[in-house]
Design a protein around this motif. Structure first.
Motif, PDB file in Angstrom:
ATOM      1  N   ARG B 127       8.944  -4.400 -14.948  1.00 37.61           N
ATOM      2  CA  ARG B 127       8.030  -3.488 -15.667  1.00 37.61           C
ATOM      3  C   ARG B 127       8.107  -2.095 -15.071  1.00 37.61           C
ATOM      4  NH1 ARG B 127       3.343  -7.435 -17.146  1.00 37.61           N
ATOM      5  NH2 ARG B 127       4.353  -9.364 -16.631  1.00 37.61           N
ATOM      6  N   ASP B 128       8.127  -1.124 -15.942  1.00 36.65           N
ATOM      7  CA  ASP B 128       8.120   0.265 -15.501  1.00 36.65           C
ATOM      8  C   ASP B 128       7.663   1.115 -16.684  1.00 36.65           C
ATOM      9  OD1 ASP B 128       8.464   2.539 -13.957  1.00 36.65           O
ATOM     10  OD2 ASP B 128      10.577   2.197 -13.511  1.00 36.65           O
ATOM     11  N   VAL B 129       7.589   2.403 -16.466  1.00 30.96           N
ATOM     12  CA  VAL B 129       7.291   3.322 -17.563  1.00 30.96           C
ATOM     13  C   VAL B 129       8.359   4.411 -17.590  1.00 30.96           C
ATOM     14  CG1 VAL B 129       4.793   2.955 -17.667  1.00 30.96           C
ATOM     15  CG2 VAL B 129       5.725   4.642 -16.070  1.00 30.96           C
ATOM     16  N   ASP B 256      -3.981   0.000 -21.347  1.00 29.93           N
ATOM     17  CA  ASP B 256      -3.645  -0.885 -20.239  1.00 29.93           C
ATOM     18  C   ASP B 256      -3.624  -0.064 -18.948  1.00 29.93           C
ATOM     19  OD1 ASP B 256      -2.487  -2.613 -18.401  1.00 29.93           O
ATOM     20  OD2 ASP B 256      -1.058  -3.423 -19.849  1.00 29.93           O
ATOM     21  N   GLU B 257      -4.253  -0.585 -17.894  1.00 34.82           N
ATOM     22  CA  GLU B 257      -4.257   0.132 -16.611  1.00 34.82           C
ATOM     23  C   GLU B 257      -2.825   0.412 -16.135  1.00 34.82           C
ATOM     24  OE1 GLU B 257      -6.989   1.288 -15.485  1.00 34.82           O
ATOM     25  OE2 GLU B 257      -6.614   1.819 -13.393  1.00 34.82           O
ATOM     26  N   ALA B 258      -1.912  -0.499 -16.480  1.00 35.31           N
ATOM     27  CA  ALA B 258      -0.515  -0.333 -16.062  1.00 35.31           C
ATOM     28  C   ALA B 258       0.127   0.904 -16.690  1.00 35.31           C
ATOM     29  CB  ALA B 258       0.287  -1.577 -16.420  1.00 35.31           C
ATOM     30  N   LYS B 260      -0.957   3.737 -16.555  1.00 39.38           N
ATOM     31  CA  LYS B 260      -1.222   4.884 -15.676  1.00 39.38           C
ATOM     32  C   LYS B 260      -0.293   4.942 -14.464  1.00 39.38           C
ATOM     33  CE  LYS B 260      -6.196   4.488 -16.650  1.00 39.38           C
ATOM     34  NZ  LYS B 260      -7.485   4.126 -16.008  1.00 39.38           N
ATOM     35  N   VAL B 261       0.486   3.899 -14.267  1.00 46.37           N
ATOM     36  CA  VAL B 261       1.373   3.864 -13.092  1.00 46.37           C
ATOM     37  C   VAL B 261       2.455   4.945 -13.233  1.00 46.37           C
ATOM     38  CG1 VAL B 261       3.080   2.459 -11.865  1.00 46.37           C
ATOM     39  CG2 VAL B 261       0.948   1.426 -12.664  1.00 46.37           C
TER      40      VAL B 261
END
Lengths: 72, 275
Positions: B127-129, B256-258, B260-261
């Motif tokens: 997982r990444d953005v 999703d909080e993720a 914000k990563v």
């Protein structure tokens, strides 16, 4: 010539068809009901500390190389 | 209150947030802030350490929490403020930008797992953005795929991150990347390979783009192809031979909080990442 045609046909079969693409894209969506994601994680230390202070709760920190929610 | 962080940033932050984190870890066995401080910490809201373990097994974590919470008395604590966040370690999405999520998976190529942990790795989802600049976002709305966007995606997201942090591709390792949009369908190819050929990925890309009222409302893209090799933390339980790797992109829902990563690829040098 036959070998070339075979190669081309096999190559086409390996390609990403419309159906393959949609199916694969759906399959790579994170599952909705992962146990570890049921925990209401925060990623901002500031926000988590403020909430912990307001709610008089302890602060549990999962600290890794790479964010646990977003890397690897 | 549960917090998930990348300590690489937090232990380096020269601001109030970094000070608070270092205050906690310095009370633990993981007390060298010049090296990794990874682990699981339990603390009071004013920064008193209640417990620590660097063992992620449920039994160890449960025991640490149980023991630590016996020493916790809920009380008043000041709210932390961070008036001057350290810009070197707290990145912000440029105004008008867009966040895409990127999930990856090894589809085939593994041998039978040698251990329970190896089995977890073989089934894991990376997982990444991917952060998109305003001009790149606007180009996608017009049906163009800017080279800078293609390169960022290739370098940092067309990668096997299913077993931990990989090394991003270097500029010279992006042998070829090409993406075009026609009638809402994005197609493309990518070839990434190290100079000595010990790691690589040759992929085909296909996806669907939708625009409504001048805004990108869908960006569903898949990359699939043959990969080989490993890097960084992905060595553990890696496939021995060539393997099939897929990466999927979609617009981050923002709920999703993720979402914000910060992007893994931005680590070390943010301006270079957004270039």
């Amino acid at each position: 010539m036959t070998a070339l045609l075979l190669t081309l046909l096999l190559g086409m079969q390996d390609g990403l068809s419309d159906a393959d693409c949609r199916k694969l894209h759906d399959s790579l969506k994170p599952p909705a009901a992962e146990l570890w994601r049921n925990i209401p994680w925060k990623v901002s230390l500031l926000e988590a500390q403020n909430l912990a202070a307001k709610e008089k709760k302890a602060l549990f920190i999962w600290s890794m190389d790479g964010n646990p929610l977003g890397c690897g | 209150m549960s917090l998930a962080i990348d300590q690489w940033y937090t232990r380096r932050q020269k601001d109030a947030e970094g000070d608070f984190y270092r205050k906690i870890v310095l009370q633990s066995p993981q007390n060298n802030v010049n090296a990794t401080t990874q682990g699981l910490f339990l603390a009071t809201p004013d920064g008193k350490l209640l417990g620590f373990t660097n063992n992620r097994s449920p039994e160890w974590v449960r025991a640490m929490l149980k023991k630590g919470l016996t020493g916790f008395t809920p009380g008043e604590a000041e709210l932390l403020t961070n008036p001057k966040p350290d810009p070197n370690f707290t990145y912000r999405l440029p105004e008008g930008g867009l966040i895409l999520t990127a999930t990856s998976k090894v589809l085939k190529g593994y041998e039978k797992p040698a251990s329970l942990e190896a089995g977890f790795f073989q089934n894991s989802l990376g997982r990444d953005v991917l952060w998109v600049r305003k001009d790149e976002h606007q180009a996608l709305v017009r049906g163009d795929v800017m080279k800078s966007f293609q390169k960022r995606m290739a370098k940092f997201n067309l990668i096997d991150n299913t077993r931990g942090e990989p090394h991003p591709w270097q500029d010279a390792e992006v042998k070829q990347v090409e993406m075009t949009i026609k009638d809402g369908v994005l197609t493309g190819t990518a070839h990434l390979e190290t100079a000595n050929g010990d790691r690589g990925y040759k992929a085909e890309l296909r996806g669907y783009v939708e625009v409504r009222d001048g805004k990108l409302t869908k960006f569903n893209l898949v990359s699939r192809g043959e990969a080989w090799g490993y890097s960084g933390c992905t060595e553990a339980a890696h496939p021995k031979d060539k393997f099939m790797l897929a990466v999927a992109f979609r617009i981050a829902p923002g709920t999703d909080e993720a979402d914000k990563v910060m992007p893994q690829g931005a680590k070390s040098w943010f301006p270079d990442y957004m270039r």
